[in-house]
Scaffold this active site. Structure first.
Site, mmCIF file in Angstrom:
data_model
loop_
_atom_site.group_PDB
_atom_site.id
_atom_site.type_symbol
_atom_site.label_atom_id
_atom_site.label_comp_id
_atom_site.label_asym_id
_atom_site.label_seq_id
_atom_site.Cartn_x
_atom_site.Cartn_y
_atom_site.Cartn_z
ATOM 1 N N ILE A 14 -8.306 -6.160 50.999
ATOM 2 C CA ILE A 14 -8.165 -5.051 51.954
ATOM 3 C C ILE A 14 -9.335 -5.066 52.938
ATOM 4 O O ILE A 14 -9.172 -4.802 54.129
ATOM 5 C CB ILE A 14 -8.061 -3.700 51.218
ATOM 6 C CG1 ILE A 14 -6.930 -3.764 50.184
ATOM 7 C CG2 ILE A 14 -7.797 -2.568 52.204
ATOM 8 C CD1 ILE A 14 -6.890 -2.593 49.225
ATOM 9 N N SER A 127 -7.907 5.268 44.910
ATOM 10 C CA SER A 127 -6.608 4.766 44.446
ATOM 11 C C SER A 127 -5.743 5.900 43.932
ATOM 12 O O SER A 127 -6.250 6.894 43.389
ATOM 13 C CB SER A 127 -6.848 3.763 43.310
ATOM 14 O OG SER A 127 -5.651 3.481 42.637
ATOM 15 N N TYR A 152 -11.507 0.976 34.945
ATOM 16 C CA TYR A 152 -11.383 0.744 36.392
ATOM 17 C C TYR A 152 -10.929 2.029 37.086
ATOM 18 O O TYR A 152 -11.547 2.480 38.062
ATOM 19 C CB TYR A 152 -10.389 -0.381 36.690
ATOM 20 C CG TYR A 152 -9.789 -0.281 38.064
ATOM 21 C CD1 TYR A 152 -10.513 -0.673 39.186
ATOM 22 C CD2 TYR A 152 -8.508 0.254 38.258
ATOM 23 C CE1 TYR A 152 -9.976 -0.535 40.461
ATOM 24 C CE2 TYR A 152 -7.968 0.393 39.519
ATOM 25 C CZ TYR A 152 -8.697 0.003 40.624
ATOM 26 O OH TYR A 152 -8.181 0.154 41.871
ATOM 27 N N LYS A 156 -12.888 4.941 39.911
ATOM 28 C CA LYS A 156 -12.402 5.528 41.178
ATOM 29 C C LYS A 156 -12.565 7.041 41.138
ATOM 30 O O LYS A 156 -13.035 7.661 42.102
ATOM 31 C CB LYS A 156 -10.936 5.144 41.421
ATOM 32 C CG LYS A 156 -10.717 3.660 41.708
ATOM 33 C CD LYS A 156 -11.411 3.205 42.975
ATOM 34 C CE LYS A 156 -11.265 1.727 43.246
ATOM 35 N NZ LYS A 156 -12.124 1.239 44.329
ATOM 36 N N ARG A 234 7.155 2.434 42.662
ATOM 37 C CA ARG A 234 5.830 2.511 43.291
ATOM 38 C C ARG A 234 6.014 2.654 44.795
ATOM 39 O O ARG A 234 7.094 2.391 45.331
ATOM 40 C CB ARG A 234 5.023 1.222 43.036
ATOM 41 C CG ARG A 234 4.721 0.909 41.589
ATOM 42 C CD ARG A 234 3.640 1.812 41.028
ATOM 43 N NE ARG A 234 3.290 1.451 39.654
ATOM 44 C CZ ARG A 234 3.936 1.888 38.571
ATOM 45 N NH1 ARG A 234 4.984 2.681 38.679
ATOM 46 N NH2 ARG A 234 3.529 1.528 37.367
ATOM 47 N N GLY A 300 0.290 0.848 29.516
ATOM 48 C CA GLY A 300 -0.482 1.537 30.561
ATOM 49 C C GLY A 300 0.275 1.773 31.848
ATOM 50 O O GLY A 300 -0.213 2.481 32.726
HETATM 51 C C1 UD1 Z 1 -2.279 -1.336 39.460
HETATM 52 C C2 UD1 Z 1 -3.252 -0.219 39.148
HETATM 53 C C3 UD1 Z 1 -3.769 0.379 40.408
HETATM 54 C C4 UD1 Z 1 -4.352 -0.678 41.290
HETATM 55 C C5 UD1 Z 1 -3.263 -1.713 41.566
HETATM 56 C C6 UD1 Z 1 -3.772 -2.826 42.449
HETATM 57 C C7 UD1 Z 1 -2.945 1.231 37.227
HETATM 58 C C8 UD1 Z 1 -2.072 2.196 36.537
HETATM 59 N N1 UD1 Z 1 -2.534 0.779 38.381
HETATM 60 O O1 UD1 Z 1 -1.126 -0.725 40.011
HETATM 61 O O2 UD1 Z 1 -4.758 1.321 40.125
HETATM 62 O O3 UD1 Z 1 -4.793 -0.086 42.487
HETATM 63 O O4 UD1 Z 1 -2.825 -2.262 40.324
HETATM 64 O O5 UD1 Z 1 -4.715 -3.604 41.798
HETATM 65 O O6 UD1 Z 1 -3.976 0.905 36.736
HETATM 66 N N2 UD1 Z 1 5.249 -5.657 37.388
HETATM 67 C C9 UD1 Z 1 6.200 -6.494 36.787
HETATM 68 N N3 UD1 Z 1 5.889 -7.801 36.581
HETATM 69 C C10 UD1 Z 1 4.675 -8.330 36.921
HETATM 70 C C11 UD1 Z 1 3.704 -7.488 37.537
HETATM 71 C C12 UD1 Z 1 4.026 -6.152 37.741
HETATM 72 O O7 UD1 Z 1 7.310 -6.057 36.472
HETATM 73 O O8 UD1 Z 1 4.446 -9.518 36.681
HETATM 74 C C13 UD1 Z 1 5.589 -4.254 37.665
HETATM 75 C C14 UD1 Z 1 4.710 -3.256 36.939
HETATM 76 O O9 UD1 Z 1 5.263 -2.921 35.693
HETATM 77 C C15 UD1 Z 1 4.720 -2.075 37.909
HETATM 78 C C16 UD1 Z 1 4.916 -2.725 39.284
HETATM 79 O O10 UD1 Z 1 5.379 -4.031 39.033
HETATM 80 O O11 UD1 Z 1 5.842 -1.287 37.662
HETATM 81 C C17 UD1 Z 1 3.622 -2.799 40.075
HETATM 82 O O12 UD1 Z 1 2.616 -3.402 39.270
HETATM 83 P P1 UD1 Z 1 1.200 -3.846 39.867
HETATM 84 O O13 UD1 Z 1 1.394 -4.631 41.107
HETATM 85 O O14 UD1 Z 1 0.421 -4.464 38.760
HETATM 86 O O15 UD1 Z 1 0.517 -2.482 40.335
HETATM 87 P P2 UD1 Z 1 0.306 -1.120 39.506
HETATM 88 O O16 UD1 Z 1 0.279 -1.355 38.052
HETATM 89 O O17 UD1 Z 1 1.244 -0.117 40.053
#
Ligand code: UD1
Length: 342
Positions: A14, A127, A152, A156, A234, A300
């Site tokens: 970012i 965040s 983490y 924040k 999301r 989580g």
């Molecule tokens: C996480 C953090 C957030 C941080 C962001 C960017 C938490 C709860 N959230 O967001 O604080 O700012 O990362 O670093 O700590 N997913 C899949 N398969 C994958 C990867 C992700 O299905 O291989 C799904 C996850 O279950 C989720 C969505 O995609 O529903 C987004 O995941 P992700 O990109 O990791 O972001 P967050 O977990 O929302």
């Protein structure tokens, strides 16, 4: 002379996009980054995009003496945007002290040095993780914060509180925290983007690496959530749109338009998208067929969150503009650029 902005973490994902937008808006930029999770070549690529090379210094902001020394050498800094931080949720669970030491000390060192050298304005990279799983959607800034799920996330929340308290104690210091939803995409030039080290944890880098053939298939973490298609929801915000929010936040502070000396804003699109919808949008935008399978939920993960962005719309005059297909295409173009795929 143009106003000089310090961007910590300015070679990160970012941060680098924000440096570009700041320079294009006419600001001068000095980056501080210890390159713990980024590469110096990013500075060259920023220069390629903007035609102007930002100043760069490499040191660790968690070192108090180095931070004060830096501010004493750069008396012309008008505002700070503080991105530099560790950001891996899972890693933070195993290394809490490293996360608190780095993320919290850096902020305290910066605030102290700002006060000492007369720098009045700070924009902080927060965040939506501070909201946890909210009871009511979309979340506004009045939505209560919930206890963080990870060290983490807690850094924040704690850092927001430190800024709030420091601004309360120091009427001459102004802070704005921007609560990002899920930042994705890359610069349309494909010269800067997100470069996760090792296997990506986040959804979009995993998708683009799968599309590039580095990963066999995407694992979708659960389709038994209480959402229309069962996958989590999301609010995916384009990184260039997000960067522009920092530029308007800086202008608000420099022009004295802030309504109090500590403010915070949600920065998202206002639209929730499920994992499945995002995967389909990626295939539609790029024409690439993405192999995926449904697996168990990830520990989580919350079920759903998306932003009410009314406050940012009205107060900052900012709103997300880039359509999701363009954002996903930009992420794919960046991945292709990195992998040398035509
Ligand atoms: C996480 C953090 C957030 C941080 C962001 C960017 C938490 C709860 N959230 O967001 O604080 O700012 O990362 O670093 O700590 N997913 C899949 N398969 C994958 C990867 C992700 O299905 O291989 C799904 C996850 O279950 C989720 C969505 O995609 O529903 C987004 O995941 P992700 O990109 O990791 O972001 P967050 O977990 O929302």
């Amino acid at each position: 002379m143009a106003n000089l902005i310090l961007v910590t973490g300015g070679t990160g994902f970012i941060g680098s996009h924000t440096v570009v937008e700041l320079q294009q808006a006419g600001y001068d930029v000095i980056i501080v980054d210890n390159l713990s999770n980024s590469k110096i070549e990013v500075v060259d690529n920023i220069a390629k995009i903007t035609g102007k090379r930002p100043e760069f210094e490499n040191f660790d902001l968690s070192n108090r003496a180095d931070v004060l020394n830096f501010f004493l050498r750069h008396k012309d800094i008008k505002a700070v945007i503080h991105f530099a931080a560790f950001k891996a949720v899972g890693e933070s669970v195993n290394k809490p002290l490293e996360y608190y030491r780095n993320n919290v000390n850096s902020l305290m060192n910066i605030l102290e040095a700002m006060k000492f050298t007369g720098v009045h304005n700070l924009v902080f990279s927060s965040s939506c993780t501070v909201y946890g799983q909210p009871e009511k959607l979309p979340v506004t800034e009045a939505t209560p914060r919930l206890p963080a799920e990870s060290p983490y996330g807690n850094t924040k929340a704690v850092n927001e509180d430190i800024i709030r308290d420091f601004c309360h104690a120091n009427a001459d210091i102004n802070g704005i925290a921007l609560r990002y939803f899920n930042p994705i995409g890359a610069h349309p030039s494909a010269l800067i983007g997100e470069s996760p080290v090792g296997v990506p944890n986040n959804l979009v880098p995993y998708i683009t690496q799968t599309a590039a053939g580095l990963r066999k298939e995407l694992s979708i973490f659960g389709n038994d959530y209480n959402t229309p298609d069962g996958t989590p929801i999301r609010d995916y915000i384009n990184v260039v749109d997000l960067s522009k929010a920092h530029v308007v936040a800086i202008a608000r502070l420099l022009n004295g338009k802030n309504k109090s000396n500590y403010e915070y804003f949600n920065i998202g699109t206002g639209k929730g998208l499920s994992v499945m919808e995002l995967v389909n949008a990626f295939m539609k935008a790029t024409g690439v067929n993405l192999p995926y399978k449904i697996v168990a939920r990830r520990a989580g993960d919350i079920e759903q969150i998306y932003a009410d962005t009314t406050l940012a719309n009205n107060e900052l005059g900012w709103k997300a503009e880039v359509p999701i297909e363009d954002t996903l295409a930009s992420a794919w173009n960046w991945e292709k650029h990195v992998r040398g795929i035509k």
